[in-house]
Design a protein around this motif. Structure first.
Motif, PDB file in Angstrom:
ATOM      1  N   PHE A 180       0.790  -1.312   0.004  1.00 48.73           N
ATOM      2  CA  PHE A 180       0.229  -0.063   0.006  1.00 48.73           C
ATOM      3  C   PHE A 180       0.800   1.272   0.191  1.00 48.73           C
ATOM      4  CE2 PHE A 180       0.921  -0.781   4.362  1.00 48.73           C
ATOM      5  CZ  PHE A 180       1.252   0.589   5.107  1.00 48.73           C
ATOM      6  N   VAL A 181       0.146   2.375  -0.631  1.00 51.01           N
ATOM      7  CA  VAL A 181       0.906   3.743  -0.124  1.00 51.01           C
ATOM      8  C   VAL A 181      -0.001   4.582   0.725  1.00 51.01           C
ATOM      9  CG1 VAL A 181       0.086   4.634  -2.447  1.00 51.01           C
ATOM     10  CG2 VAL A 181       2.000   5.648  -1.290  1.00 51.01           C
ATOM     11  N   GLN A 182       0.632   5.008   1.710  1.00 58.46           N
ATOM     12  CA  GLN A 182      -0.375   5.872   2.484  1.00 58.46           C
ATOM     13  C   GLN A 182       0.064   7.291   2.519  1.00 58.46           C
ATOM     14  OE1 GLN A 182      -2.685   5.422   5.348  1.00 58.46           O
ATOM     15  NE2 GLN A 182      -2.919   7.541   4.950  1.00 58.46           N
ATOM     16  N   SER A 183      -0.876   8.231   2.318  1.00 54.73           N
ATOM     17  CA  SER A 183      -0.567   9.454   1.937  1.00 54.73           C
ATOM     18  C   SER A 183      -0.742  10.245   3.537  1.00 54.73           C
ATOM     19  CB  SER A 183      -1.659  10.106   1.092  1.00 54.73           C
ATOM     20  OG  SER A 183      -1.346   9.691  -0.211  1.00 54.73           O
ATOM     21  N   ARG A 184       0.073  11.209   3.656  1.00 51.69           N
ATOM     22  CA  ARG A 184       0.119  12.342   4.609  1.00 51.69           C
ATOM     23  C   ARG A 184      -1.217  12.767   4.687  1.00 51.69           C
ATOM     24  NH1 ARG A 184       0.783  17.805   5.756  1.00 51.69           N
ATOM     25  NH2 ARG A 184       1.650  18.168   3.631  1.00 51.69           N
ATOM     26  N   CYS A 185      -2.055  12.750   6.084  1.00 49.26           N
ATOM     27  CA  CYS A 185      -3.392  13.403   6.042  1.00 49.26           C
ATOM     28  C   CYS A 185      -3.311  14.829   6.633  1.00 49.26           C
ATOM     29  CB  CYS A 185      -4.392  12.319   6.696  1.00 49.26           C
ATOM     30  SG  CYS A 185      -4.430  11.090   6.174  1.00 49.26           S
ATOM     31  N   GLU A 186      -4.110  15.795   6.405  1.00 47.50           N
ATOM     32  CA  GLU A 186      -4.359  17.094   7.041  1.00 47.50           C
ATOM     33  C   GLU A 186      -5.771  16.960   7.456  1.00 47.50           C
ATOM     34  OE1 GLU A 186      -2.624  20.105   4.830  1.00 47.50           O
ATOM     35  OE2 GLU A 186      -0.754  20.011   5.561  1.00 47.50           O
ATOM     36  N   PHE A 187      -6.006  18.017   8.325  1.00 51.78           N
ATOM     37  CA  PHE A 187      -7.148  18.430   8.781  1.00 51.78           C
ATOM     38  C   PHE A 187      -7.610  19.674   8.722  1.00 51.78           C
ATOM     39  CE2 PHE A 187      -5.189  14.703  10.665  1.00 51.78           C
ATOM     40  CZ  PHE A 187      -5.846  13.606  10.297  1.00 51.78           C
ATOM     41  N   ALA A 188      -8.895  19.810   7.606  1.00 51.63           N
ATOM     42  CA  ALA A 188      -9.456  21.136   7.532  1.00 51.63           C
ATOM     43  C   ALA A 188      -9.977  21.922   8.616  1.00 51.63           C
ATOM     44  CB  ALA A 188     -10.384  20.922   6.524  1.00 51.63           C
ATOM     45  N   ASN A 189     -10.146  21.239   9.565  1.00 52.27           N
ATOM     46  CA  ASN A 189     -10.833  22.025  10.820  1.00 52.27           C
ATOM     47  C   ASN A 189      -9.946  22.212  11.800  1.00 52.27           C
ATOM     48  OD1 ASN A 189     -11.138  19.098  11.469  1.00 52.27           O
ATOM     49  ND2 ASN A 189     -13.138  19.397  12.592  1.00 52.27           N
ATOM     50  N   TYR A 190      -8.808  22.057  11.774  1.00 51.86           N
ATOM     51  CA  TYR A 190      -7.784  21.966  13.154  1.00 51.86           C
ATOM     52  C   TYR A 190      -7.628  23.281  13.641  1.00 51.86           C
ATOM     53  CZ  TYR A 190      -3.750  24.371  11.041  1.00 51.86           C
ATOM     54  OH  TYR A 190      -2.699  25.480  10.628  1.00 51.86           O
ATOM     55  N   ARG A 191      -8.057  24.421  13.256  1.00 53.82           N
ATOM     56  CA  ARG A 191      -8.044  25.677  13.740  1.00 53.82           C
ATOM     57  C   ARG A 191      -9.664  25.957  14.575  1.00 53.82           C
ATOM     58  NH1 ARG A 191      -5.044  27.367   9.251  1.00 53.82           N
ATOM     59  NH2 ARG A 191      -2.974  28.058   9.794  1.00 53.82           N
ATOM     60  N   THR A 192     -10.345  24.829  14.468  1.00 56.66           N
ATOM     61  CA  THR A 192     -11.704  25.214  15.142  1.00 56.66           C
ATOM     62  C   THR A 192     -11.793  25.462  16.614  1.00 56.66           C
ATOM     63  OG1 THR A 192     -12.725  23.772  13.458  1.00 56.66           O
ATOM     64  CG2 THR A 192     -14.201  24.287  15.349  1.00 56.66           C
TER      65      THR A 192
END
Length: 448
Positions: A180-192
């Motif tokens: 498999f290849v795992q991509s780095r995840c980011e989080f659109a609501n991290y500044r909530t």
């Protein structure tokens, strides 16, 4: 020996046991930090960079995109449109909505699926009436309906960039032994709010420092359950998806490694998703992960040690599998230390070396794992970083103590239901102005 003295000795034994557990987990993180310091100072990467050649359209393979959902009416239409927006030839892009919902999600999905089919997309809506096997069962059921050699998996709250498949699938093709290849995840609501910022800090550390370093060092690292692409042959060789753990992603990762495959990690492009914005929701997620890791440890740790791997690789795998012991160890340390202090009339002097060592370890690991990702990803000011870092300690203590009973029961064989993490989405569906059916379906779902 009096009962009070015996009880104090037992508490001290528990405190030492917790101390040893924290040293094991913390020591693994210190090694990862040391590897990064070595690479930065020497300019020498322990492993090769991910190789992803550019492929012509004629050479692109068939890809199945699986999207498992359960009662997520606010996200389902947009996650389908996001998958359809991937830059891949339509005749080789196959999308499956694996829907175990019991609310109005299916009605919204039906309208969105029909609209996208009308645009020429190959989309299947597999609505199971029973959640047999939970997410693992849904993924397995979807695989039975497709023969695509590569399988991309996206949770409903993740929105990959259009070039995602073109960026990562060539890496799998170039490495025939990659599972498999795992991509780095980011989080659109991290500044909530403060909680999402704390989670963002930890997840940046997980992907930038832990996952990427494990990959370069040749250590076992996990598929995160979303934002990744599997080679179908590796899933088959590992025995397929298994539902006997709440962490089906880690379970399959380890079985594939034992079967002779290895994973790949891609820093870019990142795949954005969401983190829980309420403590109660975050607690549900963390409890599932902690219990799932315990189940995987009971099932596969002996197989890891029996594998024909060098000792260093077995140790790195054990560090990954047992990483969630951090939480019960913190809980045990807090409880036994409080009891010892009570018995001694508040005198903590005999335990000062243990307390000071744990505090120093937490400080070094906390800063060492989080500061570099925070800076290189441009997350904000130093003051914001310090405030967010400071919030982690009470948050970890709370989570450790509150989840400890559930983890302990899992250690002794208890099972739990797979519970979806509730999330409030900023990815509000942008409804087409002429799509009256979709508007009506979403309005109806709000009443269910």
């Amino acid at each position: 020996m009096s009962f009070v003295e015996l009880f104090r000795v037992l508490c001290e034994i528990g405190l030492v046991a917790a101390f040893c557990g924290l040293l094991f987990v913390g020591g693994g993180f210190l090694i990862l930090i040391g590897i990064n310091i070595f690479e930065q100072a020497s300019g020498f990467l322990l492993g090769k960079r991910l190789y992803a050649p550019v492929l012509q359209d004629a050479d692109l393979p068939h890809v199945l995109v699986q999207i498992p959902v359960f009662n997520e009416p606010a996200m389902v239409a947009d996650c389908l449109r996001s998958a359809a927006a991937l830059d891949w030839p339509k005749d080789r892009l196959h999308i499956q909505l694996l829907d175990d919902s019991t609310d109005g999600t299916a009605a919204i999905a039906d309208v969105a699926v029909r609209a996208l089919r009308g645009q020429g997309f190959d989309i299947s809506h597999l609505h199971r009436m029973a959640r047999r096997g939970y997410k693992a069962g849904a993924l397995d059921a979807g695989l039975a309906q497709s023969s695509a050699p590569f399988v991309a998996i996206l949770d409903a709250d993740f929105r990959p960039p259009a070039n995602w498949l073109r960026a990562v699938i060539p890496a799998l093709i170039a490495d025939p032994n990659a599972s498999f290849v795992q991509s780095r995840c980011e989080f659109a609501n991290y500044r909530t709010n403060w909680l999402t910022r704390a989670q963002g800090l930890m997840f940046d550390a997980h992907f930038v420092m832990e996952q990427a370093t494990r990959f370069r060092a040749g250590w076992l690292f996990q598929f995160n359950g979303t934002g990744g692409v599997w080679r179908r042959a590796a899933i088959t060789a590992a025995g397929g998806w298994s539902a006997d753990s709440l962490c089906e992603d880690l379970d399959l990762t380890i079985r594939a490694e034992i079967a002779g495959w290895h994973g790949l990690f891609s820093m870019e492009p990142a795949v954005p998703g969401l983190v829980p914005d309420k403590v109660s929701h975050w607690q549900v997620q963390q409890r599932r992960w902690s219990n799932g890791f315990v189940q995987v440890a009971r099932k596969l740790l002996s197989e890891v040690w029996a594998a024909e791997w060098p000792v260093w690789r077995k140790l790195s795998a054990a560090f990954l599998i047992l990483i969630q012991t951090f939480y019960p160890c913190v809980a045990l340390a807090c409880i036994t230390l409080a009891l010892c202090a009570f018995i001694r009339g508040g005198d903590l002097a005999p335990y000062a070396p243990i307390v000071e060592t744990i505090a120093a370890l937490i400080l070094i690991v906390g800063i060492g794992m989080t500061f570099v990702p925070y800076v290189i990803l441009g997350r904000g000011s130093v003051w914001r970083y310090l405030a967010t870092l400071g919030s982690l300690v009470p948050l970890m203590i709370y989570l450790s103590v509150s989840n400890a009973p559930s983890i302990l029961k899992t250690v002794f064989g208890a099972s739990e239901t797979w519970k979806r993490t509730p999330k409030t989405t900023p990815f509000l569906d942008v409804l087409p102005a002429n799509d009256q059916q979709l508007n009506e379906a979403q309005s109806g779902s709000a009443l269910i």
